[in-house]
Scaffold this active site. Structure first.
Site, PDB file in Angstrom:
ATOM      1  N   LYS A   1     -12.483  59.414  -0.349  1.00 47.48           N
ATOM      2  CA  LYS A   1     -11.389  60.296   0.083  1.00 47.48           C
ATOM      3  C   LYS A   1     -10.268  60.280  -0.966  1.00 47.48           C
ATOM      4  O   LYS A   1      -9.883  59.216  -1.444  1.00 47.48           O
ATOM      5  CB  LYS A   1     -10.840  59.778   1.418  1.00 47.48           C
ATOM      6  CG  LYS A   1      -9.590  60.488   1.892  1.00 47.48           C
ATOM      7  CD  LYS A   1      -9.029  59.795   3.135  1.00 47.48           C
ATOM      8  CE  LYS A   1      -7.857  60.526   3.717  1.00 47.48           C
ATOM      9  NZ  LYS A   1      -6.546  60.227   3.330  1.00 47.48           N
TER      10      LYS A   1
ATOM     11  N   LYS B   1       0.153  48.461   8.882  1.00 48.68           N
ATOM     12  CA  LYS B   1       1.215  48.268   7.886  1.00 48.68           C
ATOM     13  C   LYS B   1       1.597  46.798   7.790  1.00 48.68           C
ATOM     14  O   LYS B   1       1.816  46.267   6.703  1.00 48.68           O
ATOM     15  CB  LYS B   1       2.429  49.134   8.233  1.00 48.68           C
ATOM     16  CG  LYS B   1       2.206  50.604   7.903  1.00 48.68           C
ATOM     17  CD  LYS B   1       3.350  51.480   8.349  1.00 48.68           C
ATOM     18  CE  LYS B   1       3.044  52.950   8.115  1.00 48.68           C
ATOM     19  NZ  LYS B   1       3.923  53.843   8.880  1.00 48.68           N
TER      20      LYS B   1
ATOM     21  N   LYS C   1      -3.488  58.730  -2.383  1.00 46.63           N
ATOM     22  CA  LYS C   1      -2.549  58.036  -3.286  1.00 46.63           C
ATOM     23  C   LYS C   1      -2.913  56.569  -3.411  1.00 46.63           C
ATOM     24  O   LYS C   1      -2.881  56.000  -4.485  1.00 46.63           O
ATOM     25  CB  LYS C   1      -1.130  58.097  -2.701  1.00 46.63           C
ATOM     26  CG  LYS C   1      -0.343  59.300  -3.080  1.00 46.63           C
ATOM     27  CD  LYS C   1       1.133  59.104  -2.764  1.00 46.63           C
ATOM     28  CE  LYS C   1       1.439  59.090  -1.285  1.00 46.63           C
ATOM     29  NZ  LYS C   1       1.354  60.387  -0.620  1.00 46.63           N
TER      30      LYS C   1
HETATM   31  P1  ADP Z   1      -2.458  59.693   1.076  1.00 44.97           P
HETATM   32  O1  ADP Z   1      -3.773  59.264   1.695  1.00 44.97           O
HETATM   33  O2  ADP Z   1      -2.619  60.167  -0.308  1.00 44.97           O
HETATM   34  O3  ADP Z   1      -1.349  58.653   1.266  1.00 44.97           O
HETATM   35  P2  ADP Z   1      -1.036  61.037   3.158  1.00 44.97           P
HETATM   36  O4  ADP Z   1      -1.481  60.064   4.193  1.00 44.97           O
HETATM   37  O5  ADP Z   1       0.389  61.044   2.717  1.00 44.97           O
HETATM   38  O6  ADP Z   1      -2.005  60.945   1.899  1.00 44.97           O
HETATM   39  O7  ADP Z   1      -1.474  62.503   3.622  1.00 44.97           O
HETATM   40  C1  ADP Z   1      -0.677  63.407   4.313  1.00 44.97           C
HETATM   41  C2  ADP Z   1      -1.615  64.406   4.963  1.00 44.97           C
HETATM   42  O8  ADP Z   1      -2.414  65.073   3.954  1.00 44.97           O
HETATM   43  C3  ADP Z   1      -2.643  63.763   5.906  1.00 44.97           C
HETATM   44  O9  ADP Z   1      -2.190  63.688   7.201  1.00 44.97           O
HETATM   45  C4  ADP Z   1      -3.838  64.702   5.803  1.00 44.97           C
HETATM   46  O10 ADP Z   1      -3.687  65.755   6.735  1.00 44.97           O
HETATM   47  C5  ADP Z   1      -3.742  65.279   4.413  1.00 44.97           C
HETATM   48  N1  ADP Z   1      -4.681  64.625   3.483  1.00 44.97           N
HETATM   49  C6  ADP Z   1      -4.434  63.569   2.670  1.00 44.97           C
HETATM   50  N2  ADP Z   1      -5.509  63.253   1.909  1.00 44.97           N
HETATM   51  C7  ADP Z   1      -6.470  64.140   2.250  1.00 44.97           C
HETATM   52  C8  ADP Z   1      -7.829  64.354   1.803  1.00 44.97           C
HETATM   53  N3  ADP Z   1      -8.384  63.602   0.835  1.00 44.97           N
HETATM   54  N4  ADP Z   1      -8.539  65.352   2.371  1.00 44.97           N
HETATM   55  C9  ADP Z   1      -7.984  66.129   3.341  1.00 44.97           C
HETATM   56  N5  ADP Z   1      -6.722  65.982   3.796  1.00 44.97           N
HETATM   57  C10 ADP Z   1      -5.959  65.004   3.266  1.00 44.97           C
END
Ligand code: ADP
Ligand code: TRP
Length: 321
Positions: A189, A110, A192
């Protein structure tokens, strides 16, 4: 077995969040004691606008409830409604070596990305340890990025237990290696931060637009296509049973299938799958006081468990005189 996890109220949800985490988490309420909370204190490390946080908290609650979290079968609350967690965080701080926090990847990442290196961000894992230990959790389902924080929690708990006896249950992270990463529109992957998501609870038009943006290869319509390298197919599979998947696979291999057609079918499938959840979410958000009441009841249950632990800790550490 007690399963606990927290989710930051950070805006919209996408298919990756749903299939990667929320669906499994909600499933835990059927065979474990599920503790699930909205980590609004943690969200403050990256969000200073109060109105946005308050709105996001209600929306996060509506999301979980709409997707099937049952407040009768689980303990579901907002982190700051049990402020006892802050007291425990302080008490744990005194058993947290600086080096342990300095080694945390999440903090370092971060700061590298330009987020101010303030104390809240640095102490984030101690508050997370307090979340986990306050409720004597056995299992903590998290994404890979949070695994180190659960290990830090164990280290702190071991130090504390060595000093005062067996106060805390040592938690285990639960990382489901089986859940394949849900790919985004571009095959990376879904995340967001990559801007490649298909979101939940969208208006039909917007959802359709997102699905139409899925990247495909230039194979001509007549030619047979490889389903295993196709982003549409990989996403579609999430919604199909084995038989339906075979049928779609055969259509790919036979040739004559336009990607545009499969996209239309995928769009309709996602829309229909989430339609009941979306309706329920809208109904919940139309009555925010009902959500607040559900959360208040959850906080009361959580608080009971929190105080059981905290009473012991206060006594052992000399706060009761
Ligand atoms: P982002 O990558 O969109 O910021 P987060 O980190 O907020 O997503 O994700 C919260 C949870 O959602 C993660 O800990 C994971 O378990 C799940 N997750 C997020 N993106 C994926 C993905 N593309 N495939 C599988 N699980 C995911
Ligand atoms: N840090 C977690 C995340 O960003 C959220 C969280 C806070 C959490 N406290 C927790 C997760 C306790 C599991 C257990 O995803």
């Amino acid at each position: 077995m007690r399963v606990l996890s927290g989710i930051q109220p950070s805006g919209s949800l996408h298919l990756g969040n749903y299939f990667g985490m929320m669906e499994k988490m909600i499933d835990h309420q059927e065979h474990s004691e599920l503790f699930c909370f909205i980590a609004n204190y943690h969200a403050q490390t990256s969000l200073s606008d109060g109105k946005t946080l308050a709105k996001g908290t209600l929306e996060a609650a509506a999301n979980f409830l709409a997707l099937g979290l049952d407040p009768e079968k689980s303990v579901f609350w907002v982190q700051s409604d049990v402020p006892e967690v802050q007291e425990l965080a302080w008490l744990l701080s005194n058993f947290t070596p600086m080096g342990l926090l300095e080694r945390c990847h999440s903090y370092k990442d971060k700061v590298t990305r330009g987020i101010a290196a303030n104390h809240g961000l640095f102490a984030y894992p101690v508050l997370m340890a307090a979340d986990i230990l306050l409720y004597q959790s056995d299992k903590v389902p998290v994404g890979k990025d949070q695994k180190q924080h659960v290990e830090v929690t164990r280290d702190i708990a071991i130090k504390f237990n060595n000093e005062y006896g067996d106060i805390f249950t040592l938690p285990e992270p639960e990382i489901d290696e089986e859940v394949a990463t849900v790919p985004g529109l571009d095959g990376q992957k879904m995340s967001k931060s990559y801007g490649n998501t298909i979101d939940l609870f969208l208006e039909e038009k917007v959802l359709r637009k997102q699905v139409m943006r899925i990247v495909t290869d230039p194979t001509p319509v007549e030619a047979p296509k490889n389903p295993d390298t196709c982003n549409i197919f990989t996403l579609f599979r999430l919604f199909l049973d084995k038989e339906e998947e075979q049928v779609l696979r055969a259509r790919y291999l036979a040739g004559g299938l336009a990607y545009g057609t499969v996209k239309e079918e995928l769009f309709a499938t996602i829309r229909d799958f989430f339609a009941p959840f979306t309706a329920r979410r809208n109904a919940l958000l139309a009555e925010p006081d009902n959500i607040r009441q559900i959360l208040a009841q959850g906080a009361e249950k959580a608080r009971y468990h929190a105080n059981k632990t905290l009473r012991k800790v206060r006594k052992k550490t000399g706060l009761v005189y």
